[in-house]
Design an enzyme around this catalytic site. Sequence first.
Site, mmCIF file in Angstrom:
data_model
loop_
_atom_site.group_PDB
_atom_site.id
_atom_site.type_symbol
_atom_site.label_atom_id
_atom_site.label_comp_id
_atom_site.label_asym_id
_atom_site.label_seq_id
_atom_site.Cartn_x
_atom_site.Cartn_y
_atom_site.Cartn_z
ATOM 1 N N GLN A 85 -9.006 5.308 -6.648
ATOM 2 C CA GLN A 85 -8.674 4.140 -7.311
ATOM 3 C C GLN A 85 -8.466 2.879 -6.246
ATOM 4 O O GLN A 85 -8.311 1.691 -6.687
ATOM 5 C CB GLN A 85 -7.561 4.035 -8.437
ATOM 6 C CG GLN A 85 -7.704 5.301 -9.230
ATOM 7 C CD GLN A 85 -6.549 5.616 -10.154
ATOM 8 O OE1 GLN A 85 -6.131 5.184 -10.932
ATOM 9 N NE2 GLN A 85 -5.723 6.806 -9.390
ATOM 10 N N VAL A 87 -8.889 0.017 -3.260
ATOM 11 C CA VAL A 87 -9.845 -0.714 -2.997
ATOM 12 C C VAL A 87 -9.713 -1.028 -1.683
ATOM 13 O O VAL A 87 -10.391 -2.038 -1.058
ATOM 14 C CB VAL A 87 -9.913 -2.144 -3.868
ATOM 15 C CG1 VAL A 87 -10.018 -1.945 -5.329
ATOM 16 C CG2 VAL A 87 -8.609 -2.944 -3.774
ATOM 17 N N ASP A 88 -8.854 -0.323 -0.862
ATOM 18 C CA ASP A 88 -8.762 -0.831 0.548
ATOM 19 C C ASP A 88 -9.623 -0.266 1.669
ATOM 20 O O ASP A 88 -9.530 -0.718 2.780
ATOM 21 C CB ASP A 88 -6.960 -0.374 0.960
ATOM 22 C CG ASP A 88 -6.907 1.000 0.605
ATOM 23 O OD1 ASP A 88 -7.782 1.855 0.798
ATOM 24 O OD2 ASP A 88 -5.368 1.312 0.319
ATOM 25 N N HIS A 103 -12.659 1.828 -8.293
ATOM 26 C CA HIS A 103 -12.060 0.326 -8.814
ATOM 27 C C HIS A 103 -12.817 -0.552 -7.791
ATOM 28 O O HIS A 103 -12.319 -1.830 -7.579
ATOM 29 C CB HIS A 103 -10.622 0.301 -8.936
ATOM 30 C CG HIS A 103 -9.971 1.042 -10.075
ATOM 31 N ND1 HIS A 103 -8.758 1.330 -10.053
ATOM 32 C CD2 HIS A 103 -10.523 1.600 -11.185
ATOM 33 C CE1 HIS A 103 -8.510 2.125 -11.140
ATOM 34 N NE2 HIS A 103 -9.618 2.087 -11.906
ATOM 35 N N CYS A 111 -21.791 -12.055 -6.360
ATOM 36 C CA CYS A 111 -22.015 -13.437 -6.938
ATOM 37 C C CYS A 111 -21.850 -13.347 -8.414
ATOM 38 O O CYS A 111 -22.478 -12.385 -9.060
ATOM 39 C CB CYS A 111 -23.577 -13.559 -6.529
ATOM 40 S SG CYS A 111 -23.990 -15.222 -7.308
ATOM 41 N N CYS A 133 -26.973 -18.392 -3.095
ATOM 42 C CA CYS A 133 -27.545 -18.960 -4.334
ATOM 43 C C CYS A 133 -26.820 -20.273 -4.743
ATOM 44 O O CYS A 133 -27.171 -20.855 -5.773
ATOM 45 C CB CYS A 133 -27.918 -18.010 -5.445
ATOM 46 S SG CYS A 133 -26.655 -17.558 -6.461
ATOM 47 N N SER A 172 0.202 6.780 -10.674
ATOM 48 C CA SER A 172 1.017 7.020 -11.559
ATOM 49 C C SER A 172 0.509 7.486 -12.836
ATOM 50 O O SER A 172 1.178 7.886 -13.944
ATOM 51 C CB SER A 172 1.713 5.568 -11.830
ATOM 52 O OG SER A 172 0.289 4.797 -12.055
ATOM 53 N N ALA A 214 2.896 11.235 0.124
ATOM 54 C CA ALA A 214 1.540 11.617 0.436
ATOM 55 C C ALA A 214 1.244 12.685 1.792
ATOM 56 O O ALA A 214 0.846 13.637 1.706
ATOM 57 C CB ALA A 214 0.580 10.613 0.272
HETATM 58 P P1 OAD Z 1 0.736 2.849 -9.015
HETATM 59 O O1 OAD Z 1 1.178 1.669 -8.426
HETATM 60 O O2 OAD Z 1 0.577 2.631 -10.633
HETATM 61 O O3 OAD Z 1 1.354 4.086 -8.745
HETATM 62 C C1 OAD Z 1 1.397 4.581 -7.510
HETATM 63 C C2 OAD Z 1 2.125 6.103 -7.541
HETATM 64 O O4 OAD Z 1 2.173 6.287 -6.065
HETATM 65 C C3 OAD Z 1 3.383 6.163 -8.178
HETATM 66 O O5 OAD Z 1 3.188 7.227 -9.059
HETATM 67 C C4 OAD Z 1 4.301 6.315 -7.253
HETATM 68 O O6 OAD Z 1 5.425 7.361 -7.498
HETATM 69 C C5 OAD Z 1 3.396 7.027 -5.985
HETATM 70 N N1 OAD Z 1 3.990 6.923 -4.715
HETATM 71 C C6 OAD Z 1 4.973 5.918 -4.228
HETATM 72 N N2 OAD Z 1 4.980 5.855 -2.971
HETATM 73 C C7 OAD Z 1 4.269 7.119 -2.413
HETATM 74 C C8 OAD Z 1 4.014 7.666 -1.204
HETATM 75 N N3 OAD Z 1 4.573 7.152 -0.001
HETATM 76 N N4 OAD Z 1 3.464 9.061 -1.114
HETATM 77 C C9 OAD Z 1 2.683 9.383 -2.584
HETATM 78 N N5 OAD Z 1 3.071 8.903 -3.603
HETATM 79 C C10 OAD Z 1 3.701 7.648 -3.561
HETATM 80 O O7 OAD Z 1 -0.820 2.997 -8.399
HETATM 81 P P2 OAD Z 1 -1.911 3.578 -9.118
HETATM 82 O O8 OAD Z 1 -1.965 4.605 -10.019
HETATM 83 O O9 OAD Z 1 -2.881 3.687 -8.043
HETATM 84 O O10 OAD Z 1 -6.163 -0.936 -10.828
HETATM 85 O O11 OAD Z 1 -2.917 2.473 -10.120
HETATM 86 C C11 OAD Z 1 -3.871 2.673 -10.856
HETATM 87 C C12 OAD Z 1 -4.349 1.345 -11.023
HETATM 88 O O12 OAD Z 1 -3.660 0.432 -11.739
HETATM 89 C C13 OAD Z 1 -4.887 0.695 -9.716
HETATM 90 O O13 OAD Z 1 -6.150 1.155 -9.153
HETATM 91 C C14 OAD Z 1 -4.968 -0.995 -10.218
HETATM 92 C C15 OAD Z 1 -3.739 -0.625 -10.906
HETATM 93 O O14 OAD Z 1 -3.520 -1.849 -11.944
HETATM 94 C C16 OAD Z 1 -6.642 -2.075 -11.222
HETATM 95 O O15 OAD Z 1 -6.790 -3.124 -10.461
HETATM 96 C C17 OAD Z 1 -7.927 -1.898 -12.117
#
Ligand code: OAD
Length: 231
Positions: A85, A87-88, A103, A111, A133, A172, A214
């Site tokens: 998920q 984008v980095d 994502h 564009c 363009c 999460s 992680a």
């Molecule tokens: P979140 O910020 O919702 O969740 C990050 C998760 O990483 C949490 O469950 C933390 O407990 C866990 N975490 C924190 N530090 C960690 C570490 N050192 N090792 C392992 N886990 C750790 O991020 P995402 O689940 O990726 O979407 O969020 C999903 C989507 O919501 C993103 O892609 C983005 C966001 O809004 C869009 O922008 C469409």
Amino acid sequence: MRIRVLTGAGISAESGIPTFRGKDGLWKGFRAEDLATPQAFSKNPIKVWEWYCWRRQIIGQAEPNEAHKLLADWERSHDLWIITQNVDGLHQRAGSKNVIELHGNIWRLRCTACGKVWEDEKACSKIPPRCECGAIARPDVVWFGEALPSEAIRKSYELAGDAEIFIVVGTSGVVQPAANLPFVAKSFGARIYVVNPQPTIHTEIADLFLQTSASEGLRRIDELLQSEGPS
Ligand code: OAD
């Protein structure tokens, strides 16, 4: 071994990239509606670009961490796919080839008129950047309310369905449809390993929950995979 890995912002936390949720998460200081929706971009493309340029700066200074590197290593000895998920682009920088970006990618632009997609690390030198363009370009990422790239999601479901081991790292589990993939994998018989310092919706179906970072969690899974022998 057919290993599929769903990654979220937590896998890049040890590289110094902020997550979205949690106490220091991006969504504590910023409103998603103001920055990560098509409506926000139409209303104020410069404001949205400023936020993405700030994130590009942080990501540009970050290096892949041990967790990214371990996954890249496993690709050499397993049938391994990463569904991210994030984008980095750090999985690719660590050397992973089989990466599905659900994502989008912060280094790409799209564009708003002709749909051309391209990569430009210097896009922030003049914002908002423009396409050849003449129209304004947007970051090629998925915003709230937008559909995911259809081929990426189709392939992700296919991979979840044939996984032997499905690892969920640093997400999460609150954003769909990504959050559903571990449940699909589980229903098709995969073993589910979850790595996260906090319990999530996925820990309920985990065969193994490693409540840690992680890098530490993947190191432990690495030992497990090695003790099981070559695939
Ligand atoms: P979140 O910020 O919702 O969740 C990050 C998760 O990483 C949490 O469950 C933390 O407990 C866990 N975490 C924190 N530090 C960690 C570490 N050192 N090792 C392992 N886990 C750790 O991020 P995402 O689940 O990726 O979407 O969020 C999903 C989507 O919501 C993103 O892609 C983005 C966001 O809004 C869009 O922008 C469409």
